[in-house]
Design an enzyme around this catalytic site. Structure first.
Site, mmCIF file in Angstrom:
data_model
loop_
_atom_site.group_PDB
_atom_site.id
_atom_site.type_symbol
_atom_site.label_atom_id
_atom_site.label_comp_id
_atom_site.label_asym_id
_atom_site.label_seq_id
_atom_site.Cartn_x
_atom_site.Cartn_y
_atom_site.Cartn_z
ATOM 1 N N ARG A 90 -14.763 -33.314 -3.595
ATOM 2 C CA ARG A 90 -14.314 -34.421 -2.754
ATOM 3 C C ARG A 90 -15.462 -35.031 -1.974
ATOM 4 N NH1 ARG A 90 -8.626 -32.422 -2.548
ATOM 5 N NH2 ARG A 90 -7.362 -33.985 -1.522
ATOM 6 N N ARG A 146 -5.828 -38.989 5.626
ATOM 7 C CA ARG A 146 -6.296 -38.504 4.318
ATOM 8 C C ARG A 146 -6.859 -39.668 3.486
ATOM 9 N NH1 ARG A 146 -0.904 -35.923 2.570
ATOM 10 N NH2 ARG A 146 -1.894 -35.310 0.621
#
Ligand code: AMP
Length: 200
Positions: A90, A146
């Site tokens: 990520r 997020r």
């Protein structure tokens, strides 16, 4: 050997498509989000640490995440024809760590499937999933954090893997089986590996 990253924003369908990928290409599935939720459910020390980040929609620190991934790779990865990495990497440091982990094991990353879905659809899907499953971070405030984290920390990986010639863009909106068909065709064209049964 076939090692794949399933890449995309939260809510882009990585979990759903991973289940099909492991079945059709005989791969081991590593979802870093599922690993962390399992630790939280079992109340481990790691789970307590992870919960502090997950509940705010933030990323777990790179070194800790990579250590967890390495432990799972050592325990299970050899059991199958390769691995689907779902939710990892990520960040750019995680991508570099993954390359090193694979290199040390005499293998490589073969393709990165990028599921691309419009933002409003991502939010709708996560809100629905929150209602259906009770997943704690699928509430509007955390979803917004997020997505913000995704744009700032994860999106640069698209360019990183495009430059490596590994990024396969797939439209992640629409019917699940049709999306999988596009993913499988992309993998077959890029790597020469074949799915077990056509059109699944
Ligand atoms: P996911 O199930 O992939 O959406 O992940 C849920 C949450 O777990 C994320 O919002 C992060 O807080 C954490 N997480 C999962 N994978 C990673 C990762 N590779 N690096 C850092 N945090 C992660």
């Amino acid at each position: 050997m076939l090692n794949l990253v399933l890449f995309g924003a939260p809510g882009s369908g990585k979990g759903t498509q991973s289940a099909k990928l492991i079945d059709q290409f005989g791969l081991y599935h590593i979802s870093t989000g599922e690993l962390l939720r399992d630790h939280i459910a079992r109340g481990t020390e790691l789970g307590k640490t992870a919960d502090k980040y997950i509940s705010k929609g933030q990323l777990i620190p790179d070194e800790l995440m990579t250590q967890i991934l390495e432990d799972v790779l050592d325990k299970h990865a050899g059991e199958k024809n390769g691995v689907v990495f779902d939710g990892y990497p990520r960040t750019i440091p995680q991508a570099k760590a993954l390359r090193e982990l694979l290199r040390k094991r005499g293998t490589d990353l073969h393709a990165v499937i990028g599921l691309e879905v419009p933002e409003e659809e991502l939010i709708d899907r996560m809100l629905k999933r929150g209602q259906q499953t009770g997943r704690a971070d699928d509430n509007l405030e955390t979803i917004k954090n997020r997505l913000d984290v995704y744009h700032h920390q994860t999106c640069p990986l698209r360019e990183y893997y495009t430059n490596e010639g590994k990024y396969i863009k797939v439209n992640g909106s629409g019917i699940v089986d049709e999306i999988f068909d596009d993913i499988a065709s992309g993998i077959e064209a890029a790597t020469g590996e074949k799915r077990r049964s056509p059109r699944h």
